[in-house]
Design an enzyme around this catalytic site. Structure first.
Site, PDB file in Angstrom:
ATOM      1  N   LYS A 112      20.335  -9.175  11.159  1.00 55.06           N
ATOM      2  CA  LYS A 112      19.818  -7.997  10.438  1.00 55.06           C
ATOM      3  C   LYS A 112      18.397  -7.666  10.895  1.00 55.06           C
ATOM      4  O   LYS A 112      18.043  -6.523  11.092  1.00 55.06           O
ATOM      5  CB  LYS A 112      19.815  -8.248   8.914  1.00 55.06           C
ATOM      6  CG  LYS A 112      21.159  -8.115   8.264  1.00 55.06           C
ATOM      7  CD  LYS A 112      21.561  -6.675   8.108  1.00 55.06           C
ATOM      8  CE  LYS A 112      23.014  -6.373   8.245  1.00 55.06           C
ATOM      9  NZ  LYS A 112      23.831  -6.851   9.287  1.00 55.06           N
ATOM     10  N   HIS A 125      17.151 -30.189  18.114  1.00 57.48           N
ATOM     11  CA  HIS A 125      17.848 -30.335  19.397  1.00 57.48           C
ATOM     12  C   HIS A 125      17.405 -29.275  20.395  1.00 57.48           C
ATOM     13  O   HIS A 125      18.144 -28.936  21.320  1.00 57.48           O
ATOM     14  CB  HIS A 125      19.365 -30.300  19.181  1.00 57.48           C
ATOM     15  CG  HIS A 125      19.842 -31.405  18.296  1.00 57.48           C
ATOM     16  ND1 HIS A 125      19.826 -32.726  18.686  1.00 57.48           N
ATOM     17  CD2 HIS A 125      20.289 -31.411  17.012  1.00 57.48           C
ATOM     18  CE1 HIS A 125      20.253 -33.489  17.699  1.00 57.48           C
ATOM     19  NE2 HIS A 125      20.545 -32.709  16.661  1.00 57.48           N
ATOM     20  N   TRP A 130      29.143   9.189  22.583  1.00 52.11           N
ATOM     21  CA  TRP A 130      28.435   7.927  22.817  1.00 52.11           C
ATOM     22  C   TRP A 130      28.961   7.437  24.146  1.00 52.11           C
ATOM     23  O   TRP A 130      30.134   7.081  24.257  1.00 52.11           O
ATOM     24  CB  TRP A 130      28.755   6.944  21.694  1.00 52.11           C
ATOM     25  CG  TRP A 130      27.891   5.735  21.647  1.00 52.11           C
ATOM     26  CD1 TRP A 130      26.549   5.684  21.430  1.00 52.11           C
ATOM     27  CD2 TRP A 130      28.314   4.381  21.802  1.00 52.11           C
ATOM     28  NE1 TRP A 130      26.116   4.380  21.432  1.00 52.11           N
ATOM     29  CE2 TRP A 130      27.166   3.562  21.657  1.00 52.11           C
ATOM     30  CE3 TRP A 130      29.543   3.761  22.049  1.00 52.11           C
ATOM     31  CZ2 TRP A 130      27.209   2.177  21.754  1.00 52.11           C
ATOM     32  CZ3 TRP A 130      29.589   2.388  22.136  1.00 52.11           C
ATOM     33  CH2 TRP A 130      28.426   1.604  21.987  1.00 52.11           C
ATOM     34  N   GLU A 170      23.314 -14.285   9.960  1.00 52.62           N
ATOM     35  CA  GLU A 170      23.334 -12.891   9.511  1.00 52.62           C
ATOM     36  C   GLU A 170      21.908 -12.374   9.257  1.00 52.62           C
ATOM     37  O   GLU A 170      21.581 -11.236   9.606  1.00 52.62           O
ATOM     38  CB  GLU A 170      24.206 -12.774   8.245  1.00 52.62           C
ATOM     39  CG  GLU A 170      24.265 -11.406   7.614  1.00 52.62           C
ATOM     40  CD  GLU A 170      24.839 -10.312   8.509  1.00 52.62           C
ATOM     41  OE1 GLU A 170      25.322 -10.601   9.615  1.00 52.62           O
ATOM     42  OE2 GLU A 170      24.758  -9.142   8.097  1.00 52.62           O
ATOM     43  N   GLU A 212      18.417  -6.256  14.420  1.00 52.32           N
ATOM     44  CA  GLU A 212      19.064  -4.958  14.431  1.00 52.32           C
ATOM     45  C   GLU A 212      18.170  -3.822  13.940  1.00 52.32           C
ATOM     46  O   GLU A 212      18.084  -2.779  14.579  1.00 52.32           O
ATOM     47  CB  GLU A 212      20.237  -5.091  13.452  1.00 52.32           C
ATOM     48  CG  GLU A 212      21.450  -4.434  13.802  1.00 52.32           C
ATOM     49  CD  GLU A 212      22.515  -4.601  12.729  1.00 52.32           C
ATOM     50  OE1 GLU A 212      22.446  -5.461  11.833  1.00 52.32           O
ATOM     51  OE2 GLU A 212      23.451  -3.820  12.811  1.00 52.32           O
ATOM     52  N   ASN A 265      37.935  11.341  21.772  1.00 52.00           N
ATOM     53  CA  ASN A 265      37.340  10.070  21.386  1.00 52.00           C
ATOM     54  C   ASN A 265      38.301   8.990  21.852  1.00 52.00           C
ATOM     55  O   ASN A 265      39.500   9.089  21.612  1.00 52.00           O
ATOM     56  CB  ASN A 265      37.208  10.045  19.848  1.00 52.00           C
ATOM     57  CG  ASN A 265      36.432   8.833  19.360  1.00 52.00           C
ATOM     58  OD1 ASN A 265      35.905   8.076  20.162  1.00 52.00           O
ATOM     59  ND2 ASN A 265      36.367   8.677  18.059  1.00 52.00           N
ATOM     60  N   GLY A 266      37.811   7.962  22.561  1.00 52.18           N
ATOM     61  CA  GLY A 266      38.689   6.904  23.059  1.00 52.18           C
ATOM     62  C   GLY A 266      38.464   6.710  24.545  1.00 52.18           C
ATOM     63  O   GLY A 266      37.469   7.186  25.099  1.00 52.18           O
ATOM     64  N   LYS A 269      27.780   2.632  14.623  1.00 49.77           N
ATOM     65  CA  LYS A 269      28.434   2.078  13.438  1.00 49.77           C
ATOM     66  C   LYS A 269      29.816   1.514  13.765  1.00 49.77           C
ATOM     67  O   LYS A 269      30.233   0.511  13.223  1.00 49.77           O
ATOM     68  CB  LYS A 269      28.557   3.173  12.376  1.00 49.77           C
ATOM     69  CG  LYS A 269      29.167   2.711  11.072  1.00 49.77           C
ATOM     70  CD  LYS A 269      28.200   1.852  10.294  1.00 49.77           C
ATOM     71  CE  LYS A 269      28.802   1.218   9.071  1.00 49.77           C
ATOM     72  NZ  LYS A 269      28.009   0.072   8.619  1.00 49.77           N
ATOM     73  N   CYS A 299      31.757   8.101  19.459  1.00 49.27           N
ATOM     74  CA  CYS A 299      32.112   9.527  19.520  1.00 49.27           C
ATOM     75  C   CYS A 299      32.667  10.002  18.174  1.00 49.27           C
ATOM     76  O   CYS A 299      33.325   9.248  17.465  1.00 49.27           O
ATOM     77  CB  CYS A 299      33.185   9.765  20.562  1.00 49.27           C
ATOM     78  SG  CYS A 299      32.686   9.267  22.201  1.00 49.27           S
ATOM     79  N   ARG A 340      27.569   7.645  13.021  1.00 51.32           N
ATOM     80  CA  ARG A 340      28.397   6.846  13.923  1.00 51.32           C
ATOM     81  C   ARG A 340      27.651   6.525  15.218  1.00 51.32           C
ATOM     82  O   ARG A 340      28.122   5.727  16.014  1.00 51.32           O
ATOM     83  CB  ARG A 340      29.690   7.598  14.252  1.00 51.32           C
ATOM     84  CG  ARG A 340      30.572   7.823  13.035  1.00 51.32           C
ATOM     85  CD  ARG A 340      31.587   8.896  13.305  1.00 51.32           C
ATOM     86  NE  ARG A 340      32.587   8.507  14.268  1.00 51.32           N
ATOM     87  CZ  ARG A 340      33.758   7.971  13.968  1.00 51.32           C
ATOM     88  NH1 ARG A 340      34.055   7.747  12.712  1.00 51.32           N
ATOM     89  NH2 ARG A 340      34.617   7.658  14.901  1.00 51.32           N
TER      90      ARG A 340
HETATM   91  C1  F6R Z   1      25.820  -5.428  12.107  1.00 50.47           C
HETATM   92  C2  F6R Z   1      27.049  -4.679  12.285  1.00 50.47           C
HETATM   93  C3  F6R Z   1      27.921  -5.018  13.432  1.00 50.47           C
HETATM   94  C4  F6R Z   1      29.394  -4.982  12.995  1.00 50.47           C
HETATM   95  C5  F6R Z   1      30.321  -5.180  14.201  1.00 50.47           C
HETATM   96  C6  F6R Z   1      31.774  -5.234  13.783  1.00 50.47           C
HETATM   97  O1  F6R Z   1      25.112  -4.993  10.977  1.00 50.47           O
HETATM   98  O2  F6R Z   1      27.348  -3.804  11.531  1.00 50.47           O
HETATM   99  O3  F6R Z   1      27.594  -6.262  13.977  1.00 50.47           O
HETATM  100  O4  F6R Z   1      29.590  -5.985  12.053  1.00 50.47           O
HETATM  101  O5  F6R Z   1      30.136  -4.133  15.105  1.00 50.47           O
HETATM  102  O6  F6R Z   1      32.145  -4.080  13.106  1.00 50.47           O
HETATM  103  P1  F6R Z   1      33.459  -4.022  12.231  1.00 50.47           P
HETATM  104  O7  F6R Z   1      33.249  -4.903  11.056  1.00 50.47           O
HETATM  105  O8  F6R Z   1      33.613  -2.590  11.879  1.00 50.47           O
HETATM  106  O9  F6R Z   1      34.575  -4.531  13.105  1.00 50.47           O
END
Ligand code: F6R
Length: 604
Positions: free
Chosen positions: A484, A503, A78, A480, A487, A102-103, A599, A2, A27
């Site tokens: 990526k 394994h 959201w 990672e 994602e 928001n919250g 985000k 949000c 966001r």
């Molecule tokens: C992946 C990504 C998410 C964040 C996760 C934690 O590209 O961005 O996996 O890493 O949501 O977010 P933060 O670091 O803001 O706690």
């Protein structure tokens, strides 16, 4: 996640609200809405809200002839309580009181029941609507007083903006959810994040937990949790609007990948004490306290969790400290014993699971450090010390520069801990630090490989499944790389420690599963490459320059600069980011806003 915006000034509020809402799109959201004071009738509101895109809602607003006066609030939602529908979109209204929230209001069911018993009719399934009714119930000419009473009944987290046309001011308040205010010329703004209002003002106030603000068009009255007024602490934002926009790149993600040399440089800046062979960090701990540590526990989510895994290898070698790394949502705080240092890693500083884990750890009385990219974020108020990563705002949903900046912060922290514990000699520390200063340049060389990586990405863009393997410092980067690709390219991808393949996962390897081998440190991964090649898989190896052995076993080799293993993990991180980016680009996917993702995840 949000997002909130609010405006009071001398211009029509609607266009400003839509513009600022669009700057919060990164966001993630599923619905949007605005409420403005009506021109037609002095004490009424114009409310427009719907599921779907802000741009579509704006078209409706323009078709209606841009209604409303010079004060209003807006929201991107959201969904957390109730589906993403028009009804559930904010603002929520009770009489002439409109709120955006928001919250999460944890006791909303209880509050809703008692309001319903009093005859209040609810329009939505959201937790937020209770707030609108509570404020209206308490409002008798003093909006701030009514909001204080309403929020006093609420358990949970909130950033709110409240509009009532009978009141000469807007009210904003926050607890455990970010909210910034902006002071303009004859105008005051509020938003969940700075980039939303940066094209209007650079004079920002970051609200703190428990604070309430009364927004007039020419002033802000700030009050603390007890209701006493507080002086405004205005912060001048130095970074430009351009920094929050794409700057010539087709996507924020590509721009942010290319900003990494700078982000690393900034993260190191002023912290490396080359002569002493030490690092300057604000850890909130004395050397004596660091020496008394016997363990490190790290909590984080997603990409930040991978940074935590990287620290596991780093701290044991540089500081002789064993490290437990846990996904924050699974954190078992009872494991914490005296002598543990708890580190929470969160680029946004607002991830609910990470904040909760940190709060739980504080109950155990251990020392805590936050690593975050956002100055003034909630995590910084909770931890004893904070290391800021200084990567600048990251708009693309996929974390890139904030990840490598976290790795840089962890490199610095490793030296600080190692030095304070006498685990590293000044000479060893000095040597490491000198190498750190070369890292931004090495990352630049990886970026210059972009065309080579792009060609590989495009060749395998239609693969049904990808594997990433790495050992030691490169294992977290294998995870990672897979994250990526999932994602942003929506390709099922698995990250494995090289030794784990045999394994179980080896059963999935065929000629249709490209395998990315991170091979810049150690020779052992070569046998894993042979294992998968024998099953028909193509192997793309990221290896150090002049490694002739890798050339013999992999199908394709991308050479990266030679450096110490921990630093080569940063180089591999950049390489897998580019691979994911160009794959998603070839598939024409919405790279900066991948489906279903946000985000900043401020719900547990
Ligand atoms: C992946 C990504 C998410 C964040 C996760 C934690 O590209 O961005 O996996 O890493 O949501 O977010 P933060 O670091 O803001 O706690």
């Amino acid at each position: 996640m949000c997002g909130i915006v609010a405006y009071i000034g001398s211009e029509k509020a609607g266009p400003i609200l839509f513009d600022t809402l669009k700057r919060l799109e990164y966001r993630g959201y599923d619905s949007a809405g605005v409420a403005v004071k009506s021109q037609e009738s002095k004490d009424s509101l114009e409310v427009l809200k719907s599921a779907g895109r802000i741009a579509d809602l704006e078209k409706v607003y323009l078709k209606l002839g841009s209604p409303g006066e010079t004060v209003g609030i807006g929201h991107t939602r959201w969904a957390t309580h109730g589906n993403p529908t028009d009804r559930n979109a904010h603002p929520h209204v009770s009489g002439d009181v409109a709120i955006v929230h928001n919250g999460i209001i944890e006791n909303y069911l209880e509050l809703r029941e008692s309001l319903e018993e009093m005859g209040v009719q609810f329009q939505s399934e959201t937790d937020s609507e209770v707030l609108a009714h509570l404020v209206r119930m308490y409002y008798q000419g003093d909006l701030a007083g009514a909001v204080t009473k309403a929020l006093g009944q609420v358990e949970g987290s909130y950033a709110v903006a409240i509009l009532c046309p009978r009141s000469p001011y807007l009210v904003c308040a926050r607890r455990d959810s970010p909210l910034v205010l902006g002071m303009g010329k004859d105008a005051v703004y509020a938003a969940s994040d700075v980039p939303a209002i940066l094209s209007y003002t650079r004079d920002i106030v970051r609200m703190k937990d428990g604070e309430m603000a009364l927004l007039y068009k020419d002033k802000i009255e700030l009050r603390d949790a007890s209701g006493a007024s507080k002086p405004l602490e205005l912060e001048k934002i130095e970074w430009g609007v351009d920094a929050a926009e794409k700057g010539g790149y087709p996507h924020f993600m590509l721009k942010e990948i290319h900003e990494q040399p700078r982000a690393l440089q900034e993260t190191f800046a002023g912290r490396i004490l080359e002569i002493e062979g030490d690092v300057r960090l604000d850890l909130g701990m004395t050397d004596f306290e660091i020496r008394s540590l016997n363990r490190v526990s790290i909590v984080a989510c997603g990409t930040s969790y991978h940074a935590g895994l990287f620290a596991k290898y780093l701290f044991s070698r540089a500081a002789g400290l064993p490290v437990d790394v846990e996904v924050a949502s699974e954190f078992q705080h009872i494991q914490l014993r005296p002598g543990t240092l708890l580190i929470s890693i969160t680029q946004s500083g607002e991830t609910a699971d990470t904040l909760l884990a940190l709060k739980k750890s504080k109950v155990c009385g251990v020392k805590t450090i936050a690593i975050t990219n956002v100055v003034g974020s909630t995590v910084t108020g909770l931890a004893d010390g904070t290391i800021f990563t200084r990567a600048g705002p990251e708009i693309g949903v996929a974390a890139t520069k904030t990840f490598t900046a976290q790795m840089a912060a962890l490199l610095l922290l490793a030296v600080r801990l190692g030095k304070a514990r006498n685990y590293l000699t000044p000479d060893q520390a000095r040597k490491m630090l000198m190498e750190f200063t070369r890292l931004p340049g090495l990352v630049q060389s990886v970026l210059e490989k972009r065309e080579e990586i792009k060609a590989i990405a495009e060749k395998y863009a239609y693969a049904e499944c990808y594997f990433f393997i790495g050992r030691d410092f490169l294992y977290p980067i294998a995870l990672e790389g897979a994250l990526k690709l999932k994602e942003i390219a929506y390709i099922p991808s698995e990250g494995y420690a090289g030794g784990e393949l045999k394994h179980g996962p080896l059963a999935l390897i065929t000629g249709k599963t490209p395998v990315v081998a991170l091979a810049t440190c150690g020779k052992k991964v070569q046998s894993n490459i042979k294992e998968v090649r024998a099953r028909g898989a193509d192997v793309i190896a990221f290896a150090s320059e002049d490694d002739s052995d890798i050339v013999k076993v992999a199908s394709t080799v991308v050479e990266l600069p030679k450096t110490r293993p921990a630093l080569s993990a940063v180089l591999c991180a950049v390489a897998v980011q580019l691979l994911a980016y160009y794959t998603a680009n070839k598939l024409n996917l919405p790279i900066d806003k991948p489906r279903n993702l946000a985000k900043c995840v401020t719900v547990e």
